[in-house]
Motif scaffolding. Sequence first.
Motif, PDB file in Angstrom:
ATOM      1  N   THR A  47      25.330   7.722  32.218  1.00 39.13           N
ATOM      2  CA  THR A  47      25.989   6.697  31.419  1.00 39.13           C
ATOM      3  C   THR A  47      26.375   5.547  32.344  1.00 39.13           C
ATOM      4  O   THR A  47      26.888   5.751  33.447  1.00 39.13           O
ATOM      5  N   GLU A  50      31.560  -0.990  26.783  1.00 39.20           N
ATOM      6  CA  GLU A  50      30.589  -0.049  26.229  1.00 39.20           C
ATOM      7  C   GLU A  50      29.963   0.797  27.332  1.00 39.20           C
ATOM      8  O   GLU A  50      29.770   0.332  28.455  1.00 39.20           O
ATOM      9  N   GLU A  51      29.654   2.067  26.984  1.00 35.23           N
ATOM     10  CA  GLU A  51      28.924   2.953  27.879  1.00 35.23           C
ATOM     11  C   GLU A  51      27.731   3.521  27.130  1.00 35.23           C
ATOM     12  O   GLU A  51      27.860   3.929  25.980  1.00 35.23           O
ATOM     13  N   ASP A  52      26.551   3.538  27.800  1.00 36.67           N
ATOM     14  CA  ASP A  52      25.329   4.007  27.148  1.00 36.67           C
ATOM     15  C   ASP A  52      24.535   4.874  28.106  1.00 36.67           C
ATOM     16  O   ASP A  52      24.585   4.695  29.333  1.00 36.67           O
ATOM     17  N   TYR A  53      23.750   5.827  27.498  1.00 33.76           N
ATOM     18  CA  TYR A  53      22.770   6.582  28.287  1.00 33.76           C
ATOM     19  C   TYR A  53      21.664   5.615  28.707  1.00 33.76           C
ATOM     20  O   TYR A  53      21.052   4.943  27.869  1.00 33.76           O
ATOM     21  N   ARG A  54      21.385   5.592  30.008  1.00 36.12           N
ATOM     22  CA  ARG A  54      20.343   4.681  30.484  1.00 36.12           C
ATOM     23  C   ARG A  54      19.641   5.303  31.693  1.00 36.12           C
ATOM     24  O   ARG A  54      20.145   6.227  32.323  1.00 36.12           O
ATOM     25  N   ALA A  63      20.463  -1.180  26.989  1.00 35.26           N
ATOM     26  CA  ALA A  63      21.588  -0.356  26.562  1.00 35.26           C
ATOM     27  C   ALA A  63      21.304   0.407  25.280  1.00 35.26           C
ATOM     28  O   ALA A  63      21.790   1.522  25.095  1.00 35.26           O
ATOM     29  N   ASP A  64      20.498  -0.166  24.385  1.00 32.35           N
ATOM     30  CA  ASP A  64      20.232   0.490  23.102  1.00 32.35           C
ATOM     31  C   ASP A  64      18.911   1.252  23.090  1.00 32.35           C
ATOM     32  O   ASP A  64      18.458   1.694  22.034  1.00 32.35           O
TER      33      ASP A  64
END
Length: 345
Positions: A228, A234-238, A254-255
């Motif tokens: 993450t 915002e925090e996202d799996y990347r 990010a998306d």
Amino acid sequence: MKRILALLLALVMVIGVVALAGCSKNEPAPAETTADTETQAEETAAAPAESAPLALTPFTASVGDLTLSFEPIDLGFLKGSENTYEFAGEYHDGKYYISDESGKLLYVYTIDGTAATLENKYEFDDGFEKISVAADGKVYLSPGIFEASILNDDGTLTETTFRHDVEWSDTEGLGITTWVNADPTIIKDDEESEWVFKNLNDPETREGSLTMVFDCEIVGENILIVGTYAEGDEEDYRIGVFNFDGEELAMTDADDTVGNSALTQASGDVIITASVSNLFFHDSECKPIGEIKDLKTLAGFDSDTVTTFWVKELTPGEDGSVYMLAYVSKPDETCEALLYKVTGF
């Protein structure tokens, strides 16, 4: 007189035998014997059938402009324990290393094409969760939160000072340590030092955008980290790709969807991540190429044979292939390790 006595004695014996036989026929069995017999019958009826090896077949799947072939490698029916779901693996220099779910058993196979021969089996008192082989051929077994150990030729272990999951470059003497929300460190010439990401779990003092690590692999000179990453609030799996100096070379949007259970970079600069039975593909710039979904069905399994098909490891081979290790759980609550050689990159 003796003859009469003999006749009388014989008659008495015959009458006694008949009487005993009658008692034996009419006397009921002891209560505990009847109960034991019923219990044994119930246990026999309730016992699950012995787990059998799965029938493995090759299959193909397309993603982007690629048509990939998945060829199974026979491991000789490598089973895990009941109610357990994990194996760890690593390919290096013609050998594949697999641990069982507890990490207390290590199997070493010699790989020749799509054939595997069991070379060694080691058993340890303590478990580990990651296997990585350095460029010099040393096998490192990492238990996660504690110090990693080196596997010696005689099957003993030598503990190192490197804590957490140790990942090595298979071409250079460079390594990295990661573990969930611990700060990654870099290893050069057997010396460990800080890297660019610090204080991962403290947003007030954090350096860099990485907040959590799910998988880390070194391919060539690239360090790939699935985790993450924070961007504003915002925090996202990347997927992030870095060099050993910590410079960011590429990162997914990010998306964008990425997997977090396995990671590698194949020839042709194709980055692959896995999430259970789905594979996600990106180019060297971390731009999406496509997805392969439901490997369980593609591999020829249904719910009557396999309940879960989970990709655990992706490791590049010398010939441009990728070795894909999966565990499958079955309706009888056992699990089996499956290894495929993937080509077509």
